[in-house]
Design a protein around this motif. Structure first.
Motif, PDB file in Angstrom:
ATOM      1  N   VAL A  50     -27.043   1.718 -29.422  1.00 31.06           N
ATOM      2  CA  VAL A  50     -26.358   1.752 -28.123  1.00 31.06           C
ATOM      3  C   VAL A  50     -25.894   3.181 -27.854  1.00 31.06           C
ATOM      4  CG1 VAL A  50     -25.605  -0.657 -28.102  1.00 31.06           C
ATOM      5  CG2 VAL A  50     -24.185   1.065 -29.221  1.00 31.06           C
ATOM      6  N   PRO A  51     -25.869   3.589 -26.591  1.00 26.34           N
ATOM      7  CA  PRO A  51     -25.377   4.931 -26.272  1.00 26.34           C
ATOM      8  C   PRO A  51     -23.865   5.008 -26.440  1.00 26.34           C
ATOM      9  CG  PRO A  51     -25.822   3.712 -24.260  1.00 26.34           C
ATOM     10  CD  PRO A  51     -26.300   2.849 -25.392  1.00 26.34           C
ATOM     11  N   ASP A  52     -23.350   6.230 -26.606  1.00 27.91           N
ATOM     12  CA  ASP A  52     -21.903   6.415 -26.746  1.00 27.91           C
ATOM     13  C   ASP A  52     -21.166   5.958 -25.495  1.00 27.91           C
ATOM     14  OD1 ASP A  52     -22.234   7.453 -29.273  1.00 27.91           O
ATOM     15  OD2 ASP A  52     -22.345   9.528 -28.572  1.00 27.91           O
ATOM     16  N   GLU A  53     -21.762   6.186 -24.336  1.00 28.87           N
ATOM     17  CA  GLU A  53     -21.187   5.736 -23.075  1.00 28.87           C
ATOM     18  C   GLU A  53     -22.190   4.834 -22.374  1.00 28.87           C
ATOM     19  OE1 GLU A  53     -19.780   8.816 -20.561  1.00 28.87           O
ATOM     20  OE2 GLU A  53     -18.529   9.758 -22.105  1.00 28.87           O
ATOM     21  N   GLN A  54     -21.706   3.712 -21.839  1.00 31.57           N
ATOM     22  CA  GLN A  54     -22.596   2.797 -21.150  1.00 31.57           C
ATOM     23  C   GLN A  54     -23.157   3.459 -19.893  1.00 31.57           C
ATOM     24  OE1 GLN A  54     -21.127  -1.100 -20.328  1.00 31.57           O
ATOM     25  NE2 GLN A  54     -20.350  -1.458 -22.413  1.00 31.57           N
ATOM     26  N   PRO A  55     -24.456   3.324 -19.648  1.00 33.22           N
ATOM     27  CA  PRO A  55     -25.025   3.870 -18.413  1.00 33.22           C
ATOM     28  C   PRO A  55     -24.537   3.068 -17.212  1.00 33.22           C
ATOM     29  CG  PRO A  55     -26.675   2.615 -19.614  1.00 33.22           C
ATOM     30  CD  PRO A  55     -25.476   2.706 -20.511  1.00 33.22           C
ATOM     31  N   PRO A  56     -24.528   3.678 -16.040  1.00 31.78           N
ATOM     32  CA  PRO A  56     -24.120   2.939 -14.849  1.00 31.78           C
ATOM     33  C   PRO A  56     -25.144   1.881 -14.466  1.00 31.78           C
ATOM     34  CG  PRO A  56     -24.937   5.113 -14.250  1.00 31.78           C
ATOM     35  CD  PRO A  56     -24.872   5.078 -15.750  1.00 31.78           C
ATOM     36  N   ILE A  57     -24.658   0.826 -13.833  1.00 30.97           N
ATOM     37  CA  ILE A  57     -25.523  -0.220 -13.286  1.00 30.97           C
ATOM     38  C   ILE A  57     -25.384  -0.195 -11.771  1.00 30.97           C
ATOM     39  CG2 ILE A  57     -25.987  -2.699 -13.163  1.00 30.97           C
ATOM     40  CD1 ILE A  57     -24.983  -2.973 -16.005  1.00 30.97           C
ATOM     41  N   HIS A  58     -26.480   0.110 -11.097  1.00 31.40           N
ATOM     42  CA  HIS A  58     -26.497   0.152  -9.639  1.00 31.40           C
ATOM     43  C   HIS A  58     -27.165  -1.119  -9.131  1.00 31.40           C
ATOM     44  CE1 HIS A  58     -26.696   4.763 -10.371  1.00 31.40           C
ATOM     45  NE2 HIS A  58     -25.446   4.324 -10.414  1.00 31.40           N
ATOM     46  N   VAL A  59     -26.563  -1.763  -8.164  1.00 30.07           N
ATOM     47  CA  VAL A  59     -27.005  -3.085  -7.719  1.00 30.07           C
ATOM     48  C   VAL A  59     -27.630  -2.996  -6.336  1.00 30.07           C
ATOM     49  CG1 VAL A  59     -26.315  -5.473  -7.303  1.00 30.07           C
ATOM     50  CG2 VAL A  59     -25.196  -4.148  -9.116  1.00 30.07           C
ATOM     51  N   SER A  60     -28.795  -3.614  -6.209  1.00 28.31           N
ATOM     52  CA  SER A  60     -29.530  -3.628  -4.953  1.00 28.31           C
ATOM     53  C   SER A  60     -29.043  -4.753  -4.052  1.00 28.31           C
ATOM     54  CB  SER A  60     -31.020  -3.806  -5.250  1.00 28.31           C
ATOM     55  OG  SER A  60     -31.767  -3.971  -4.063  1.00 28.31           O
ATOM     56  N   ALA A  61     -29.077  -4.514  -2.741  1.00 31.25           N
ATOM     57  CA  ALA A  61     -28.663  -5.547  -1.790  1.00 31.25           C
ATOM     58  C   ALA A  61     -29.349  -5.319  -0.452  1.00 31.25           C
ATOM     59  CB  ALA A  61     -27.149  -5.537  -1.601  1.00 31.25           C
ATOM     60  N   TYR A  62     -29.747  -6.447   0.209  1.00 30.63           N
ATOM     61  CA  TYR A  62     -30.372  -6.374   1.529  1.00 30.63           C
ATOM     62  C   TYR A  62     -29.691  -7.284   2.541  1.00 30.63           C
ATOM     63  CZ  TYR A  62     -34.003  -3.861  -0.915  1.00 30.63           C
ATOM     64  OH  TYR A  62     -34.675  -2.939  -1.682  1.00 30.63           O
ATOM     65  N   GLY A  63     -28.550  -7.828   2.189  1.00 25.37           N
ATOM     66  CA  GLY A  63     -27.806  -8.685   3.098  1.00 25.37           C
ATOM     67  C   GLY A  63     -26.338  -8.648   2.728  1.00 25.37           C
ATOM     68  N   ASP A  64     -25.497  -9.235   3.573  1.00 25.91           N
ATOM     69  CA  ASP A  64     -24.060  -9.141   3.361  1.00 25.91           C
ATOM     70  C   ASP A  64     -23.604  -9.825   2.080  1.00 25.91           C
ATOM     71  OD1 ASP A  64     -23.784  -7.663   5.646  1.00 25.91           O
ATOM     72  OD2 ASP A  64     -23.182  -9.347   6.910  1.00 25.91           O
ATOM     73  N   ALA A  65     -24.166 -11.000   1.767  1.00 23.43           N
ATOM     74  CA  ALA A  65     -23.753 -11.705   0.558  1.00 23.43           C
ATOM     75  C   ALA A  65     -24.094 -10.880  -0.681  1.00 23.43           C
ATOM     76  CB  ALA A  65     -24.422 -13.075   0.480  1.00 23.43           C
ATOM     77  N   ALA A  66     -25.300 -10.319  -0.696  1.00 19.73           N
ATOM     78  CA  ALA A  66     -25.700  -9.486  -1.828  1.00 19.73           C
ATOM     79  C   ALA A  66     -24.861  -8.221  -1.890  1.00 19.73           C
ATOM     80  CB  ALA A  66     -27.179  -9.141  -1.718  1.00 19.73           C
ATOM     81  N   ALA A  67     -24.519  -7.656  -0.741  1.00 18.19           N
ATOM     82  CA  ALA A  67     -23.690  -6.447  -0.727  1.00 18.19           C
ATOM     83  C   ALA A  67     -22.314  -6.716  -1.304  1.00 18.19           C
ATOM     84  CB  ALA A  67     -23.575  -5.914   0.697  1.00 18.19           C
ATOM     85  N   ARG A  68     -21.762  -7.894  -1.024  1.00 17.08           N
ATOM     86  CA  ARG A  68     -20.447  -8.232  -1.592  1.00 17.08           C
ATOM     87  C   ARG A  68     -20.535  -8.347  -3.113  1.00 17.08           C
ATOM     88  NH1 ARG A  68     -20.072 -11.082   3.400  1.00 17.08           N
ATOM     89  NH2 ARG A  68     -21.102 -12.934   2.552  1.00 17.08           N
ATOM     90  N   THR A  69     -21.610  -8.989  -3.596  1.00 23.67           N
ATOM     91  CA  THR A  69     -21.804  -9.079  -5.045  1.00 23.67           C
ATOM     92  C   THR A  69     -21.993  -7.698  -5.648  1.00 23.67           C
ATOM     93  OG1 THR A  69     -22.762 -11.300  -4.898  1.00 23.67           O
ATOM     94  CG2 THR A  69     -23.281 -10.016  -6.870  1.00 23.67           C
ATOM     95  N   ALA A  70     -22.788  -6.865  -4.986  1.00 24.03           N
ATOM     96  CA  ALA A  70     -23.035  -5.511  -5.485  1.00 24.03           C
ATOM     97  C   ALA A  70     -21.743  -4.717  -5.585  1.00 24.03           C
ATOM     98  CB  ALA A  70     -24.033  -4.794  -4.581  1.00 24.03           C
ATOM     99  N   ALA A  71     -20.882  -4.864  -4.595  1.00 25.48           N
ATOM    100  CA  ALA A  71     -19.600  -4.160  -4.623  1.00 25.48           C
ATOM    101  C   ALA A  71     -18.725  -4.650  -5.760  1.00 25.48           C
ATOM    102  CB  ALA A  71     -18.878  -4.340  -3.289  1.00 25.48           C
ATOM    103  N   ASP A  72     -18.843  -5.922  -6.082  1.00 29.54           N
ATOM    104  CA  ASP A  72     -17.993  -6.524  -7.109  1.00 29.54           C
ATOM    105  C   ASP A  72     -18.430  -6.160  -8.516  1.00 29.54           C
ATOM    106  OD1 ASP A  72     -15.870  -8.256  -7.986  1.00 29.54           O
ATOM    107  OD2 ASP A  72     -17.389  -9.781  -8.439  1.00 29.54           O
ATOM    108  N   ILE A  73     -19.741  -6.073  -8.760  1.00 25.58           N
ATOM    109  CA  ILE A  73     -20.212  -5.953 -10.145  1.00 25.58           C
ATOM    110  C   ILE A  73     -20.864  -4.616 -10.465  1.00 25.58           C
ATOM    111  CG2 ILE A  73     -20.585  -8.451 -10.250  1.00 25.58           C
ATOM    112  CD1 ILE A  73     -23.604  -7.924 -10.120  1.00 25.58           C
ATOM    113  N   GLY A  74     -21.142  -3.783  -9.454  1.00 19.23           N
ATOM    114  CA  GLY A  74     -21.951  -2.597  -9.681  1.00 19.23           C
ATOM    115  C   GLY A  74     -21.154  -1.307  -9.758  1.00 19.23           C
ATOM    116  N   ASP A  75     -21.820  -0.282 -10.289  1.00 18.02           N
ATOM    117  CA  ASP A  75     -21.280   1.072 -10.351  1.00 18.02           C
ATOM    118  C   ASP A  75     -21.892   1.952  -9.270  1.00 18.02           C
ATOM    119  OD1 ASP A  75     -19.865   0.482 -12.831  1.00 18.02           O
ATOM    120  OD2 ASP A  75     -21.831   0.564 -13.801  1.00 18.02           O
ATOM    121  N   GLY A  76     -22.695   1.381  -8.420  1.00 21.62           N
ATOM    122  CA  GLY A  76     -23.362   2.092  -7.353  1.00 21.62           C
ATOM    123  C   GLY A  76     -24.255   1.133  -6.593  1.00 21.62           C
TER     124      GLY A  76
END
Length: 322
Positions: free
Chosen positions: A161-187
């Motif tokens: 494992v790396p010393d620091e966790q890499p960022p997780i960027h979440v894809s979204a194409y609609g409002d529901a997915a965007a809300r999830t992306a904002a909640d769980i993602g780093d970008g």
């Protein structure tokens, strides 16, 4: 200021060419790389679909400093999130401080291959949220037992494992997915200047905002349109077809409706005028994106690299976008 990246199209190029293109993009001066993760190409003409994690190993040794992101992986059906966690951790070790994992809810084209049920989008969002949780738990290097609604992990521990966790960027194409992306993602990760990024920001999303733009550079616009129509007609398909069609044959049937005029009038830039490319990048920046990466459609990558190095990069700097 915007950072400009280069798209490594796993659907169009064999793995060794992708590695060479990654090194060339770094030499030319692109700021980052994004690579697609597909089991199938969209159409048979595109003709490739190498395993992205193996390709990333080659890219790690062929490049020096350029950041690399997977755009995007679907860690919910074809992959178990524990496998994604191990693959991502290994690549992060090989690309220290310069790897990002992009994730999304996927397309049937890639995810049906094991014969699993293809859930509705709302369920896939639930699966994605749980999958990201599993990945992050395993990236701690601690032993993990997880018994969730969709996934089970038993006595699992990642030792690389790396010393620091890499960022997780979440894809979204609609409002529901965007809300999830904002909640769980780093970008945030998208294709085209989608306004969904506004919902992501309103919901508290923080971090870099990536989007991919389709380009086809050739000496003349007519040549570019012909190339784009031959190699990437799926760009002009409407609605949710890209997420729901199961095989390249189905995409080939659907794209019979796509004409060269549809390509010419669509969102893909086919003009050899550098200002047209700058304008497309400006539109993405105005929509709220700070990382814009460009996909050169078709086999001729070298002419594209020369065009961007000699004409587009200076024009972007003059426009004060980078």
């Amino acid at each position: 200021m915007v950072e400009l990246g280069y798209a490594l199209s796993s659907e169009e190029h064999p793995p060794n060419d992708l590695v060479e293109n990654a090194a060339r993009a770094e030499d030319v001066g692109f700021d980052f790389l994004g690579i697609s993760d597909h089991f199938h190409p969209w159409t048979s003409q595109q003709g490739e679909s190498p395993f992205v994690w193996t390709t990333l190993g080659g890219i790690a040794h062929a490049t020096d400093d350029i950041p690399v992101g997977v755009g995007v992986n679907c860690p919910i059906v074809r992959y178990h999130p524990a496998n994604v966690a191990q693959a991502g951790a290994t690549v992060a070790e090989m690309l220290p401080g310069r790897f990002a994992l992009g994730v999304g809810t996927g397309e049937l084209l890639n995810e049906h291959v094991l014969g699993d049920h293809w859930p509705e989008h709302a369920v896939r969002l639930e699966m994605l949220e749980e999958a990201v949780d599993v990945v992050r738990k395993l990236w701690t290097g601690e032993q993990v037992n997880h018994h969730g609604d969709h996934y089970t992990v038993q006595n699992a521990r990642l030792f690389t494992v790396p010393d620091e966790q890499p960022p997780i960027h979440v894809s979204a194409y609609g409002d529901a997915a965007a809300r999830t992306a904002a909640d769980i993602g780093d970008g945030f990760w998208s294709v085209g200047p989608q306004d969904t990024v506004e919902t992501w920001e309103e919901e508290g999303g923080e971090g870099p905002r990536y989007t991919q733009l389709q380009m086809c550079y050739a000496e003349t616009e007519e040549e570019a349109v012909e190339t784009a129509h031959e190699w990437w007609p799926n760009d002009a398909l409407p609605g949710e077809l890209s997420a729901q069609l199961p095989t390249p044959v189905h995409f080939e049937q659907a794209t019979q409706m796509v004409s060269e005029e549809d390509i010419r009038e669509g969102s893909m830039v086919t003009s050899p005028d550098p200002e047209a490319h700058v304008e497309s990048i400006r539109e993405a920046v105005d929509a709220g994106y700070d990382h814009v990466y460009v996909h050169q459609v078709g086999p001729d990558q070298e002419s594209f690299f020369e065009f961007y190095e000699e004409e587009v990069f200076p024009a972007v700097e003059d426009a004060e976008l980078a």
